[in-house]
Scaffold this active site. Structure first.
Site, PDB file in Angstrom:
ATOM      1  N   HIS A  99       0.843  -1.216   0.000  1.00 32.11           N
ATOM      2  CA  HIS A  99       0.000   0.000   0.000  1.00 32.11           C
ATOM      3  C   HIS A  99       0.865   1.249   0.000  1.00 32.11           C
ATOM      4  O   HIS A  99       1.440   1.629   1.024  1.00 32.11           O
ATOM      5  CB  HIS A  99      -0.952   0.022   1.203  1.00 32.11           C
ATOM      6  CG  HIS A  99      -1.956   1.124   1.103  1.00 32.11           C
ATOM      7  ND1 HIS A  99      -3.298   0.894   0.875  1.00 32.11           N
ATOM      8  CD2 HIS A  99      -1.828   2.472   1.151  1.00 32.11           C
ATOM      9  CE1 HIS A  99      -3.943   2.049   0.810  1.00 32.11           C
ATOM     10  NE2 HIS A  99      -3.066   3.036   0.982  1.00 32.11           N
ATOM     11  N   HIS A 135       1.546   5.343  -2.184  1.00 34.44           N
ATOM     12  CA  HIS A 135       1.081   6.378  -3.118  1.00 34.44           C
ATOM     13  C   HIS A 135       2.294   6.957  -3.836  1.00 34.44           C
ATOM     14  O   HIS A 135       2.869   7.963  -3.400  1.00 34.44           O
ATOM     15  CB  HIS A 135       0.299   7.467  -2.371  1.00 34.44           C
ATOM     16  CG  HIS A 135      -0.983   6.968  -1.790  1.00 34.44           C
ATOM     17  ND1 HIS A 135      -2.202   7.104  -2.419  1.00 34.44           N
ATOM     18  CD2 HIS A 135      -1.230   6.273  -0.647  1.00 34.44           C
ATOM     19  CE1 HIS A 135      -3.148   6.531  -1.679  1.00 34.44           C
ATOM     20  NE2 HIS A 135      -2.574   6.025  -0.595  1.00 34.44           N
ATOM     21  N   GLN A 194      -9.567   8.993  -6.138  1.00 38.85           N
ATOM     22  CA  GLN A 194      -9.261   9.508  -4.807  1.00 38.85           C
ATOM     23  C   GLN A 194     -10.292  10.516  -4.299  1.00 38.85           C
ATOM     24  O   GLN A 194     -10.506  10.647  -3.106  1.00 38.85           O
ATOM     25  CB  GLN A 194      -7.857  10.149  -4.841  1.00 38.85           C
ATOM     26  CG  GLN A 194      -7.290  10.491  -3.494  1.00 38.85           C
ATOM     27  CD  GLN A 194      -5.769  10.590  -3.513  1.00 38.85           C
ATOM     28  OE1 GLN A 194      -5.110  10.105  -4.416  1.00 38.85           O
ATOM     29  NE2 GLN A 194      -5.207  11.219  -2.506  1.00 38.85           N
ATOM     30  N   HIS A 220      -9.331   1.720  -0.427  1.00 37.43           N
ATOM     31  CA  HIS A 220      -9.282   2.469   0.820  1.00 37.43           C
ATOM     32  C   HIS A 220     -10.672   2.333   1.426  1.00 37.43           C
ATOM     33  O   HIS A 220     -11.660   2.687   0.794  1.00 37.43           O
ATOM     34  CB  HIS A 220      -8.991   3.945   0.549  1.00 37.43           C
ATOM     35  CG  HIS A 220      -7.574   4.240   0.218  1.00 37.43           C
ATOM     36  ND1 HIS A 220      -6.975   3.803  -0.931  1.00 37.43           N
ATOM     37  CD2 HIS A 220      -6.627   4.940   0.895  1.00 37.43           C
ATOM     38  CE1 HIS A 220      -5.711   4.218  -0.942  1.00 37.43           C
ATOM     39  NE2 HIS A 220      -5.474   4.914   0.144  1.00 37.43           N
ATOM     40  N   GLU A 265     -11.534   4.452   6.307  1.00 36.26           N
ATOM     41  CA  GLU A 265     -10.366   5.115   6.914  1.00 36.26           C
ATOM     42  C   GLU A 265     -10.869   6.320   7.697  1.00 36.26           C
ATOM     43  O   GLU A 265     -10.733   7.464   7.286  1.00 36.26           O
ATOM     44  CB  GLU A 265      -9.346   5.545   5.854  1.00 36.26           C
ATOM     45  CG  GLU A 265      -8.045   6.050   6.500  1.00 36.26           C
ATOM     46  CD  GLU A 265      -7.017   6.534   5.496  1.00 36.26           C
ATOM     47  OE1 GLU A 265      -7.309   6.547   4.292  1.00 36.26           O
ATOM     48  OE2 GLU A 265      -5.920   6.930   5.940  1.00 36.26           O
ATOM     49  N   ASP A 294       2.293   3.381   2.885  1.00 35.26           N
ATOM     50  CA  ASP A 294       1.284   4.377   2.530  1.00 35.26           C
ATOM     51  C   ASP A 294       1.903   5.659   1.977  1.00 35.26           C
ATOM     52  O   ASP A 294       1.646   6.025   0.840  1.00 35.26           O
ATOM     53  CB  ASP A 294       0.374   4.683   3.730  1.00 35.26           C
ATOM     54  CG  ASP A 294      -0.989   5.242   3.334  1.00 35.26           C
ATOM     55  OD1 ASP A 294      -1.262   5.330   2.124  1.00 35.26           O
ATOM     56  OD2 ASP A 294      -1.782   5.586   4.236  1.00 35.26           O
TER      57      ASP A 294
END
Ligand code: FE2
Length: 429
Positions: free
Chosen positions: A57, A59, A152, A210, A213, A309
């Site tokens: 995971h 970005h 996103q 996701h 969260e 992350d």
């Protein structure tokens, strides 16, 4: 005949000292005292040799953008989202590629050789997707990069996201992403999960969302994700990332939820560095820990990984591409100090994420690709405790990164010597 033999390795499962013979790009043999005339030898006596670290995971489109166009003054998730909204229209292909390649160099130096990255596809220019596809090709010889089409700003909430996600998948992104808790309502979040799982089933793709969260104990999207996984026949092909609301949920409800997740064979990815930082921000005291129920999920047989992350981006100013740092934080936040849990924490940054990414030929066994990391540590606990140096990083039989052992020269009355911190204590039994 082997080309390279690692002598006297300790393996993460406790085997050792044992030799590992490499022929070409593959592991040929794992056995004591391998005969190998003419092969190169690497003496790794007393060192842990592990398959590479895996980050399921990340970005990659945001990494190393810290300070662009300004710093996240409050350090909160919401300011991070606002900041990313300012930065995104200014992103260029060249800048994205350059930062991602720099991060991959750092990752390789830390023995991190496979990354699943979410890629924001909310901007219909899809400059992020184009750039990450180029990066995926350029790093392929040394790092496996898997790309998630990640709406996103919300699949329904951002008007252009639905078409952009389909185009990004057509371009060759590997996995279907989502963010149901960021949709306008619980109902729209659930609808996005259903729609995205349908798309994945039709295209034969994996799913990684996701999910939940937040600190909202009533956030229920992981339940929907499990149900849609079963309905679409996607068992074992779907990952729920973050799942932090599970921390705050009612225990009775969780006693029903976890068996449902197990039935769906959901994979779970917790991100301890980021969520211990970002969650619980609305709390006064006590402040909740921002982590899903890792030990309980593992106990129920779910495959749980720890992800990094973020590294130096709008949401997190720290991070170093070091999955041992991630595992160390996981041990603390999830209180994984039992003998079994310590081992599970190491697995959560190696074998467990390898399963999530579907990496074939991963491991230390004959026929596996010869991807190996030699650590300045004797065992997994010591590796996490010291965030041990990666002395040698081997990809497909070739050494691609080396770091000298950390040895400190002490000049003390009667105790002057060279100190290797990994040998200061006797080995644990
Ligand atoms: Fe994330």
């Amino acid at each position: 005949m082997p080309d390279l033999v690692l002598r006297n390795a300790n393996l993460p499962d406790g085997r050792g000292p044992i030799d590992i013979a490499v022929a070409g790009a593959q592991i040929a043999q794992v056995a004591p005292a391998i005969e190998a005339q003419g092969a190169s030898e690497l003496d790794v006596t007393g060192r842990l040799v592990t398959p590479p670290f895996i980050d399921a995971h990340f970005h990659m489109d945001a990494t190393l953008s810290l300070g662009m166009p300004r710093l996240n003054r409050s350090g909160t998730l919401l300011e991070g989202i606002a900041l990313w909204g300012e930065l995104r229209p200014t992103l260029t292909h060249e800048g994205l590629v350059e930062r991602a390649l720099r991060y991959c160099d750092l990752a390789v130096s830390r023995g991190l050789l496979a990354v699943r990255s979410h890629v924001d596809v909310s901007d219909p220019r899809l400059v992020t997707a184009e750039a990450m596809i180029e990066v995926r090709e350029r790093v392929r010889p040394y790092l496996d990069l898997q790309l998630v089409a990640f709406p996103q700003d919300g699949y329904f909430r951002a008007p252009a996201a639905r078409a952009a996600l389909e185009r990004a998948l057509d371009m060759g992104l590997d996995v279907v992403g989502g963010i149901p808790h960021f949709e306008r309502t619980m109902a729209e979040g659930a609808a996005s999960v259903a729609e995205l799982c349908r798309i994945a089933a039709e295209r034969g793709l994996l799913v990684d969302m996701h999910c939940d969260e937040s600190d909202d104990p009533m956030s229920r999207h992981v339940e929907t994700l499990a149900a849609e996984t079963i309905r679409n026949g996607l068992q074992g092909r779907v990952a729920g990332s973050h799942l932090t609301s599970m921390h705050s949920m009612d225990n009775y409800y969780v006693s029903k939820l976890i068996p449902l997740m197990a039935e769906a064979q959901l994979h779970v990815i917790a991100n301890p560095l980021i969520n211990i930082t970002l969650q619980g921000r609305h709390d006064s005291y006590p402040k909740r820990r921002g982590l899903t129920r890792v030990p309980e999920l593992m106990e129920a047989g779910l495959n749980v990984a720890f992800g990094h992350d973020c590294v130096m981006d709008p949401w997190y100013p720290m991070g170093s591409g070091d999955m041992l740092e991630v595992a160390q934080m996981g041990v603390h936040v999830a209180q994984m100090t039992s003998v079994a849990a310590r081992q599970q924490a190491f697995d959560a940054v190696t074998t467990n994420p390898a399963r999530i990414m579907g990496l074939r030929d991963y491991g230390i066994a004959p026929g596996c690709r010869a991807d190996l990391v030699v650590l300045q540590a004797r065992d997994p606990l010591e590796a996490m405790r010291l965030r041990a140096r990666r002395l040698h990083v081997i990809r497909a039989g070739q050494i691609i990164a080396e770091t000298p052992a950390e040895i400190t020269h002490l000049s003390l009355p009667g105790r002057s010597r060279d100190l290797d911190v990994s040998t200061i204590a006797p080995p644990a039994e």
